[in-house]
Design a protein around this motif. Structure first.
Motif, PDB file in Angstrom:
ATOM      1  N   ARG A   1       5.377 -10.489   3.510  1.00 30.16           N
ATOM      2  CA  ARG A   1       6.728 -10.472   2.943  1.00 30.16           C
ATOM      3  C   ARG A   1       7.670  -9.534   3.701  1.00 30.16           C
ATOM      4  NH1 ARG A   1       7.321 -12.598  -2.305  1.00 30.16           N
ATOM      5  NH2 ARG A   1       9.499 -12.099  -1.888  1.00 30.16           N
ATOM      6  N   ILE A   2       7.066  -8.604   4.492  1.00 28.85           N
ATOM      7  CA  ILE A   2       7.914  -7.718   5.302  1.00 28.85           C
ATOM      8  C   ILE A   2       7.540  -7.817   6.786  1.00 28.85           C
ATOM      9  CG2 ILE A   2       8.489  -6.097   3.447  1.00 28.85           C
ATOM     10  CD1 ILE A   2       6.289  -4.213   4.566  1.00 28.85           C
ATOM     11  N   ASN A   3       6.823  -8.908   7.125  1.00 29.26           N
ATOM     12  CA  ASN A   3       6.505  -9.213   8.522  1.00 29.26           C
ATOM     13  C   ASN A   3       5.646  -8.136   9.200  1.00 29.26           C
ATOM     14  OD1 ASN A   3       6.563 -10.923  10.726  1.00 29.26           O
ATOM     15  ND2 ASN A   3       8.383  -9.953  11.622  1.00 29.26           N
ATOM     16  N   VAL A   4       4.655  -7.641   8.455  1.00 29.29           N
ATOM     17  CA  VAL A   4       3.654  -6.745   9.043  1.00 29.29           C
ATOM     18  C   VAL A   4       2.276  -7.280   8.624  1.00 29.29           C
ATOM     19  CG1 VAL A   4       5.214  -4.754   8.923  1.00 29.29           C
ATOM     20  CG2 VAL A   4       3.542  -5.134   7.076  1.00 29.29           C
ATOM     21  N   SER A   5       1.201  -6.688   9.145  1.00 29.26           N
ATOM     22  CA  SER A   5      -0.140  -7.220   8.859  1.00 29.26           C
ATOM     23  C   SER A   5      -0.566  -6.974   7.414  1.00 29.26           C
ATOM     24  CB  SER A   5      -1.162  -6.586   9.806  1.00 29.26           C
ATOM     25  OG  SER A   5      -0.864  -6.930  11.136  1.00 29.26           O
ATOM     26  N   TYR A   6      -0.411  -5.728   6.941  1.00 31.51           N
ATOM     27  CA  TYR A   6      -0.881  -5.381   5.600  1.00 31.51           C
ATOM     28  C   TYR A   6       0.106  -4.433   4.915  1.00 31.51           C
ATOM     29  CZ  TYR A   6      -5.350  -7.191   7.254  1.00 31.51           C
ATOM     30  OH  TYR A   6      -6.338  -7.994   7.768  1.00 31.51           O
ATOM     31  N   ALA A   7       0.238  -4.588   3.613  1.00 30.73           N
ATOM     32  CA  ALA A   7       1.158  -3.722   2.867  1.00 30.73           C
ATOM     33  C   ALA A   7       0.660  -3.536   1.435  1.00 30.73           C
ATOM     34  CB  ALA A   7       2.565  -4.320   2.856  1.00 30.73           C
ATOM     35  N   GLU A   8       1.175  -2.475   0.792  1.00 29.81           N
ATOM     36  CA  GLU A   8       0.929  -2.228  -0.636  1.00 29.81           C
ATOM     37  C   GLU A   8       2.276  -2.094  -1.335  1.00 29.81           C
ATOM     38  OE1 GLU A   8      -3.366   0.111  -0.433  1.00 29.81           O
ATOM     39  OE2 GLU A   8      -1.530   1.269  -0.330  1.00 29.81           O
ATOM     40  N   THR A   9       2.243  -2.226  -2.670  1.00 33.95           N
ATOM     41  CA  THR A   9       3.491  -2.290  -3.443  1.00 33.95           C
ATOM     42  C   THR A   9       3.664  -1.071  -4.347  1.00 33.95           C
ATOM     43  OG1 THR A   9       2.334  -3.544  -5.145  1.00 33.95           O
ATOM     44  CG2 THR A   9       3.500  -4.810  -3.474  1.00 33.95           C
ATOM     45  N   ILE A  10       4.927  -0.766  -4.602  1.00 33.15           N
ATOM     46  CA  ILE A  10       5.292   0.365  -5.464  1.00 33.15           C
ATOM     47  C   ILE A  10       6.334  -0.105  -6.485  1.00 33.15           C
ATOM     48  CG2 ILE A  10       6.522   2.588  -5.504  1.00 33.15           C
ATOM     49  CD1 ILE A  10       5.312   3.275  -2.878  1.00 33.15           C
TER      50      ILE A  10
ATOM     51  N   ASN B   1       9.213  -3.098  -6.496  1.00 33.09           N
ATOM     52  CA  ASN B   1      10.485  -2.516  -6.052  1.00 33.09           C
ATOM     53  C   ASN B   1      10.465  -2.176  -4.571  1.00 33.09           C
ATOM     54  OD1 ASN B   1      10.054  -1.408  -9.112  1.00 33.09           O
ATOM     55  ND2 ASN B   1      12.153  -2.026  -8.696  1.00 33.09           N
ATOM     56  N   PHE B   2       9.294  -1.742  -4.090  1.00 27.48           N
ATOM     57  CA  PHE B   2       9.158  -1.393  -2.673  1.00 27.48           C
ATOM     58  C   PHE B   2       7.854  -1.940  -2.127  1.00 27.48           C
ATOM     59  CE2 PHE B   2      11.460   2.161  -4.644  1.00 27.48           C
ATOM     60  CZ  PHE B   2      12.634   2.104  -3.917  1.00 27.48           C
ATOM     61  N   ILE B   3       7.878  -2.268  -0.850  1.00 27.05           N
ATOM     62  CA  ILE B   3       6.656  -2.666  -0.151  1.00 27.05           C
ATOM     63  C   ILE B   3       6.480  -1.699   1.014  1.00 27.05           C
ATOM     64  CG2 ILE B   3       5.481  -4.504   1.095  1.00 27.05           C
ATOM     65  CD1 ILE B   3       7.260  -6.511  -0.360  1.00 27.05           C
TER      66      ILE B   3
ATOM     67  N   PRO C   1      -3.591  -1.694  -9.913  1.00 25.27           N
ATOM     68  CA  PRO C   1      -4.874  -1.675  -9.205  1.00 25.27           C
ATOM     69  C   PRO C   1      -5.330  -3.053  -8.709  1.00 25.27           C
ATOM     70  CG  PRO C   1      -5.004  -0.379 -11.220  1.00 25.27           C
ATOM     71  CD  PRO C   1      -3.707  -1.142 -11.266  1.00 25.27           C
ATOM     72  N   TYR C   2      -5.146  -4.101  -9.511  1.00 28.64           N
ATOM     73  CA  TYR C   2      -5.743  -5.399  -9.151  1.00 28.64           C
ATOM     74  C   TYR C   2      -4.761  -6.375  -8.520  1.00 28.64           C
ATOM     75  CZ  TYR C   2      -9.454  -3.909 -12.382  1.00 28.64           C
ATOM     76  OH  TYR C   2     -10.428  -3.230 -13.026  1.00 28.64           O
ATOM     77  N   TYR C   3      -3.686  -6.646  -9.251  1.00 31.27           N
ATOM     78  CA  TYR C   3      -2.712  -7.580  -8.715  1.00 31.27           C
ATOM     79  C   TYR C   3      -1.374  -7.347  -9.399  1.00 31.27           C
ATOM     80  CZ  TYR C   3      -4.806 -10.049 -12.686  1.00 31.27           C
ATOM     81  OH  TYR C   3      -5.335 -10.368 -13.904  1.00 31.27           O
ATOM     82  N   GLU C   4      -0.330  -7.835  -8.726  1.00 33.86           N
ATOM     83  CA  GLU C   4       1.018  -7.554  -9.181  1.00 33.86           C
ATOM     84  C   GLU C   4       1.377  -8.438 -10.378  1.00 33.86           C
ATOM     85  OE1 GLU C   4      -0.035  -7.395  -6.114  1.00 33.86           O
ATOM     86  OE2 GLU C   4       0.553  -5.331  -5.740  1.00 33.86           O
ATOM     87  N   VAL C   5       1.684  -7.819 -11.493  1.00 33.95           N
ATOM     88  CA  VAL C   5       2.145  -8.549 -12.674  1.00 33.95           C
ATOM     89  C   VAL C   5       3.656  -8.761 -12.586  1.00 33.95           C
ATOM     90  CG1 VAL C   5       2.315  -8.487 -15.197  1.00 33.95           C
ATOM     91  CG2 VAL C   5       0.263  -7.600 -14.062  1.00 33.95           C
ATOM     92  N   LYS C   6       4.352  -7.763 -12.060  1.00 34.73           N
ATOM     93  CA  LYS C   6       5.805  -7.853 -11.893  1.00 34.73           C
ATOM     94  C   LYS C   6       6.129  -7.866 -10.406  1.00 34.73           C
ATOM     95  CE  LYS C   6       6.554  -4.912 -15.960  1.00 34.73           C
ATOM     96  NZ  LYS C   6       7.677  -5.440 -16.724  1.00 34.73           N
ATOM     97  N   SER C   7       7.350  -8.193 -10.092  1.00 37.19           N
ATOM     98  CA  SER C   7       7.790  -8.159  -8.701  1.00 37.19           C
ATOM     99  C   SER C   7       8.035  -6.701  -8.285  1.00 37.19           C
ATOM    100  CB  SER C   7       9.090  -8.965  -8.573  1.00 37.19           C
ATOM    101  OG  SER C   7       9.395  -9.153  -7.234  1.00 37.19           O
TER     102      SER C   7
ATOM    103  N   PRO D   1       9.740  15.366 -10.363  1.00 39.26           N
ATOM    104  CA  PRO D   1      10.998  14.616 -10.339  1.00 39.26           C
ATOM    105  C   PRO D   1      10.856  13.128 -10.012  1.00 39.26           C
ATOM    106  CG  PRO D   1      10.772  15.924  -8.342  1.00 39.26           C
ATOM    107  CD  PRO D   1       9.607  16.284  -9.227  1.00 39.26           C
ATOM    108  N   THR D   2       9.754  12.733  -9.398  1.00 41.49           N
ATOM    109  CA  THR D   2       9.655  11.345  -8.922  1.00 41.49           C
ATOM    110  C   THR D   2       8.341  10.707  -9.374  1.00 41.49           C
ATOM    111  OG1 THR D   2      10.938  11.971  -6.968  1.00 41.49           O
ATOM    112  CG2 THR D   2       9.753   9.871  -6.868  1.00 41.49           C
ATOM    113  N   LEU D   3       8.474   9.712 -10.253  1.00 44.13           N
ATOM    114  CA  LEU D   3       7.311   8.950 -10.713  1.00 44.13           C
ATOM    115  C   LEU D   3       7.345   7.560 -10.101  1.00 44.13           C
ATOM    116  CD1 LEU D   3       6.965  11.164 -12.904  1.00 44.13           C
ATOM    117  CD2 LEU D   3       6.424   9.319 -14.499  1.00 44.13           C
ATOM    118  N   LEU D   4       6.229   7.207  -9.458  1.00 46.39           N
ATOM    119  CA  LEU D   4       6.086   5.872  -8.878  1.00 46.39           C
ATOM    120  C   LEU D   4       4.843   5.224  -9.493  1.00 46.39           C
ATOM    121  CD1 LEU D   4       6.735   6.792  -5.126  1.00 46.39           C
ATOM    122  CD2 LEU D   4       8.401   5.935  -6.798  1.00 46.39           C
ATOM    123  N   PHE D   5       4.823   3.897  -9.480  1.00 42.30           N
ATOM    124  CA  PHE D   5       3.730   3.192 -10.171  1.00 42.30           C
ATOM    125  C   PHE D   5       3.120   2.127  -9.264  1.00 42.30           C
ATOM    126  CE2 PHE D   5       6.720   4.896 -13.208  1.00 42.30           C
ATOM    127  CZ  PHE D   5       5.883   5.587 -14.080  1.00 42.30           C
ATOM    128  N   TYR D   6       1.872   1.755  -9.618  1.00 37.92           N
ATOM    129  CA  TYR D   6       1.150   0.746  -8.837  1.00 37.92           C
ATOM    130  C   TYR D   6       0.269  -0.073  -9.768  1.00 37.92           C
ATOM    131  CZ  TYR D   6      -2.985   3.697  -9.449  1.00 37.92           C
ATOM    132  OH  TYR D   6      -4.024   4.411 -10.004  1.00 37.92           O
TER     133      TYR D   6
END
Ligand SMILES: [Zn+2]
Length: 235
Positions: free
Chosen positions: A211-220, A157-159, A149-155, A142-147
């Motif tokens: 961008r969310i005031n923490v040390s490290y984050a990944e994007t979804i 949706n979630f951090i 591997p190298y760098y963000e091409v688009k902005s 039911p839930t597909l999320l994307f990432y």
């Protein structure tokens, strides 16, 4: 019982760790059942043999704490959204029946990452069809999320805050000894194996963390409306 909470697909054996190694580490620590399915053995990579990369991927998976790591052995640099390749992906989706699938996001510079996006998205749809017969019962995640591997091409949706899991991600990436910056490994010089790229992994996580005031984050990324409560298990 093979069922997983999270199934992460990568086109090549280090994509998942690069993009969401911290998120998967967090999921494992939260008690979720996590698995990785690599589409190819990375045989077209400029460094590392298939055997080396298989061992490295298994070690990286153990460091993160995943339960399974499969390889569909599709041809590296020839990922296409074809009925044959979809059937391979359908097999994995039906076998593990995950609550959430992670796959590569489209418009990535590597054509395999871009093509894998559509291959996995469409395979998941067709995986729900009863008239496509495989060893396992039909199942559509039911839930597909994307990432990326190298760098963000688009902005994104979630951090997701991975500050407490960043070192685990880095340890998993270090297990890919033939791929990344490693003066002890004699191989072709590539961008991915440069010190600059290695440092960019930290810089990227630190930037999205800032961008969310923490040390490290990944994007979804998402491509369609999703049930927000489905994400509760990964945050
Ligand atoms: Zn890749």
């Amino acid at each position: 019982m093979n069922e997983l909470d999270i199934l992460a697909f990568g086109a090549h054996p280090d994509d998942v760790e690069l993009g969401i190694g911290g998120i998967l580490s967090k999921c494992v620590q939260n008690g979720l059942k996590v698995g990785i399915v690599d589409l190819t053995q990375g045989e077209m990579g400029s460094r590392g043999t298939v055997e080396e990369r298989k061992k490295e991927a298994e070690e990286a998976g153990k460091i993160i704490g995943i339960l399974v790591r499969d390889n569909l052995c599709l041809k590296d640099s020839e990922i296409q959204n074809t009925p044959e390749q979809r059937l391979s992906v359908i097999y994995a989706i039906r076998k593990y029946r995950p609550k959430i699938i992670f796959a590569t996001m489209c418009e990535d510079r590597h054509p395999d990452h871009h093509n894998a996006h559509f291959l996995i998205k469409e395979a998941n749809y067709f995986s729900g069809l009863y008239k496509i017969k495989t060893e396992h019962e039909p199942y559509r995640c039911p839930t597909l999320l994307f990432y990326y591997p190298y760098y963000e091409v688009k902005s994104p949706n979630f951090i997701i805050d991975i500050s407490e899991h960043y070192e685990n991600k880095i340890d998993a990436l270090k297990a890919h000894r033939s791929q990344f910056f490693n003066p002890e490994y004699l191989g072709n010089k590539t961008f991915i194996s440069s010190e600059r790229f290695w440092n960019s992994i930290r810089d990227r996580c630190a930037y999205w963390g800032s961008r969310i005031n923490v040390s490290y984050a990944e994007t979804i990324y998402t491509i369609e409306p999703i049930n927000l409560s489905a994400l509760k298990i990964i945050i």
